[in-house]
Design an enzyme around this catalytic site. Structure first.
Site, short mmCIF file in Angstrom:
data_model
loop_
_atom_site.label_atom_id
_atom_site.label_comp_id
_atom_site.label_asym_id
_atom_site.label_seq_id
_atom_site.Cartn_x
_atom_site.Cartn_y
_atom_site.Cartn_z
N TYR A 159 31.52 32.91 40.65
CA TYR A 159 32.36 33.60 39.67
C TYR A 159 33.14 32.59 38.82
CZ TYR A 159 36.19 35.63 37.36
OH TYR A 159 37.05 35.93 36.35
N ASP A 210 41.28 31.57 40.20
CA ASP A 210 40.93 32.93 40.61
C ASP A 210 39.90 32.86 41.74
OD1 ASP A 210 40.29 35.61 40.78
OD2 ASP A 210 40.07 35.90 38.61
N HIS A 212 38.83 35.50 43.23
CA HIS A 212 38.04 36.70 42.98
C HIS A 212 37.66 37.47 44.25
CE1 HIS A 212 35.47 38.87 39.94
NE2 HIS A 212 36.53 38.56 39.24
N GLU A 236 44.92 33.47 42.29
CA GLU A 236 44.71 34.89 42.00
C GLU A 236 43.68 35.50 42.94
OE1 GLU A 236 43.33 35.59 37.99
OE2 GLU A 236 42.84 37.67 38.44
N GLU A 262 44.29 43.04 39.21
CA GLU A 262 43.57 43.43 37.99
C GLU A 262 42.73 44.69 38.21
OE1 GLU A 262 41.27 39.83 37.32
OE2 GLU A 262 39.46 40.82 38.03
N ARG A 283 48.81 41.71 38.17
CA ARG A 283 47.77 41.48 37.16
C ARG A 283 47.32 42.76 36.46
NH1 ARG A 283 46.07 38.44 34.63
NH2 ARG A 283 43.97 37.89 35.21
N GLU A 339 46.79 36.56 30.04
CA GLU A 339 45.44 35.99 29.99
C GLU A 339 44.87 36.19 28.59
OE1 GLU A 339 42.73 37.92 32.68
OE2 GLU A 339 41.27 36.29 32.57
N TRP A 402 32.20 40.61 45.21
CA TRP A 402 31.92 39.72 44.07
C TRP A 402 33.21 39.28 43.43
CZ3 TRP A 402 32.82 40.31 38.72
CH2 TRP A 402 32.36 39.22 37.95
#
Ligand code: KDG
Ligand code: MG
Length: 402
Positions: A159, A210, A212, A236, A262, A283, A339, A402
């Site tokens: 990622y 990140d 992820h 993150e 997010e 986020r 961002e 993911w």
């Protein structure tokens, strides 16, 4: 001002975007972003079949009442599809309110709190030297905060470090791509990467990373500890956020600041993380978190806990959603950073934003409303193309996040 109609546009100028136009008896049209990467049709159906038919004739000024009606009245609450659909309408209503009053939305949210919203951008590379080169190029563009993602030795593609020059994770194709992941290889490499990056870039730029959603809490704790010497602005999505108390363990072991959220949709996804001070940055973005109406309340909850807002802003949030985040960041005292990847030129032939990046900071501009024009004719020239985000598996074939 009454709502008289709507149009939902699903187009692919550079990538897929779902855009809402809300019409009123004033002739003014409000614009909202309903883009949910890889699930665009679900939001389109929610809007067209369920939410929009209930809005005919309603007072377009009543943003709070609309939000409560849409959220409470749905019975089936929460979730990214529902909350992105609510967010699209909410943004269109704030856009209308600004347009009819002749003021930019940030003025309606409390006015300017700062000269501009600090932006961070994406830097990536297939090797550490290539990543450092990309970071230096972004510094030369004026960025003071850099997200560093690098290919991991021994893994094909990870990622944030695409082999292609451009970051676009949602690939067009019949089925989602499967990437192979190995946590041990990543954990061995990440501190080395940040050691070299800090040495090459010096102490000034803010460095972000990140993970992820790929680590367990104890792995995230180890990574956070190992990265402490390199003073990250944040780490993150170290762990998926479904289990909020998972962050208690991470927090106990590291002083590396933590960002999350997010993929969250409502305050109920994040309230324990805020009130226990298990994270430092939220986020959530207006597009996916139920709009500006909802995000303002999350920011108000976070403020006394020293938790700050940092809206998600990749290229899969449209310029309309990004503009909303920039207005929010300018007017919200506990907003820390935004961002900002920018959008490809093709996207900007359809969306014409008033916001500007200058010397590390974003400003939304002084246009009434959100300050983004949407060219429906240009959009129609770019039909929707099905695209999926990738999936991940461990080297032994186990399905992973993911
Ligand atoms: O749609 C998925 C992307 O928005 C996401 O992968 C980007 O993690 C991301 C980020 O921090 O921008
Ligand atoms: Mg992220």
């Amino acid at each position: 001002m009454r709502i008289t109609g709507w149009r939902v546009h699903l187009n692919s100028p550079g990538r897929n975007f779902l855009t809402l136009e809300l019409e009123t008896d004033t002739g003014l049209v409000g614009l909202g972003d309903g883009t949910l990467n890889g699930r665009e049709h679900a939001v389109r159906a929610y809007l067209e079949e369920h939410l929009l038919p209930c809005l005919e004739g309603r007072d377009a000024f009543a943003t709070e009442d609309f939000w409560q009606y849409a959220y409470r009245g749905a019975y089936w609450r929460r979730g990214p599809v529902t909350m992105t659909a609510i967010g699209a309408v909410d943004l269109a209503l704030w856009d209308l309110k600004g347009k009819v009053l002749g003021v930019p939305v940030y003025q309606l949210l409390g006015g300017r709190c700062r000269q501009g919203v600090m932006a961070y951008t994406h830097c990536h590379g297939q090797s550490v030297p290539a990543l450092i080169e990309s970071a230096k190029a972004k510094q030369a563009e004026g960025f003071r905060a850099l997200r560093l993602q690098c290919a991991v030795p021994g893994l094909d593609e990870v990622y944030g470090a695409p082999k292609a020059a451009v970051y676009e994770p949602a690939e067009e194709g019949a089925l989602p791509k499967e990437e192979i992941w190995d946590t041990a290889k990543y954990l061995d490499f990440a501190p080395e990467l940040f050691g070299q990056a800090r040495a090459a870039l010096g102490s000034t730029p803010h460095l972000l990373h990140d993970a992820h959603h790929r680590l367990t809490p104890i792995e995230a704790a180890r990574l956070g500890q190992a990265l402490e010497p390199y003073r990250l602005f944040w780490l993150e999505d170290a762990v998926t956020g479904e289990l909020q108390e998972a962050f208690r363990l991470v927090r106990q072991h590291t002083t590396t600041p933590l960002a999350l959220g997010e993929v969250f949709s409502t305050v109920f996804d994040i309230h324990q993380l805020i009130t226990n001070q298990w994270i430092d940055y939220v986020r959530m973005a207006p597009t996916h978190g139920g709009g500006l109406t909802a995000l303002r309340k999350i920011a108000a909850l976070a403020e006394p806990y020293h938790v700050r807002m940092a809206c998600h802003g990749p290229s899969d949030i449209s310029p309309i959603g990004l503009a909303a985040a920039i207005h929010f960041g300018l007017a919200t005292h506990n907003a820390a950073i935004q961002e900002f990847m920018g959008h490809p030129p093709e996207t900007l032939t359809v969306f014409k934003p008033a916001y500007r990046f200058d010397n590390g900071y974003l400003n939304p501009g002084e246009e009434p409303g959100l300050g983004v024009a949407f060219d429906t004719k240009a959009a129609a020239a770019h039909p929707y193309r099905r695209a999926y985000l990738p999936t991940a598996r461990l080297e032994d074939g186990t399905a992973w996040s993911w």
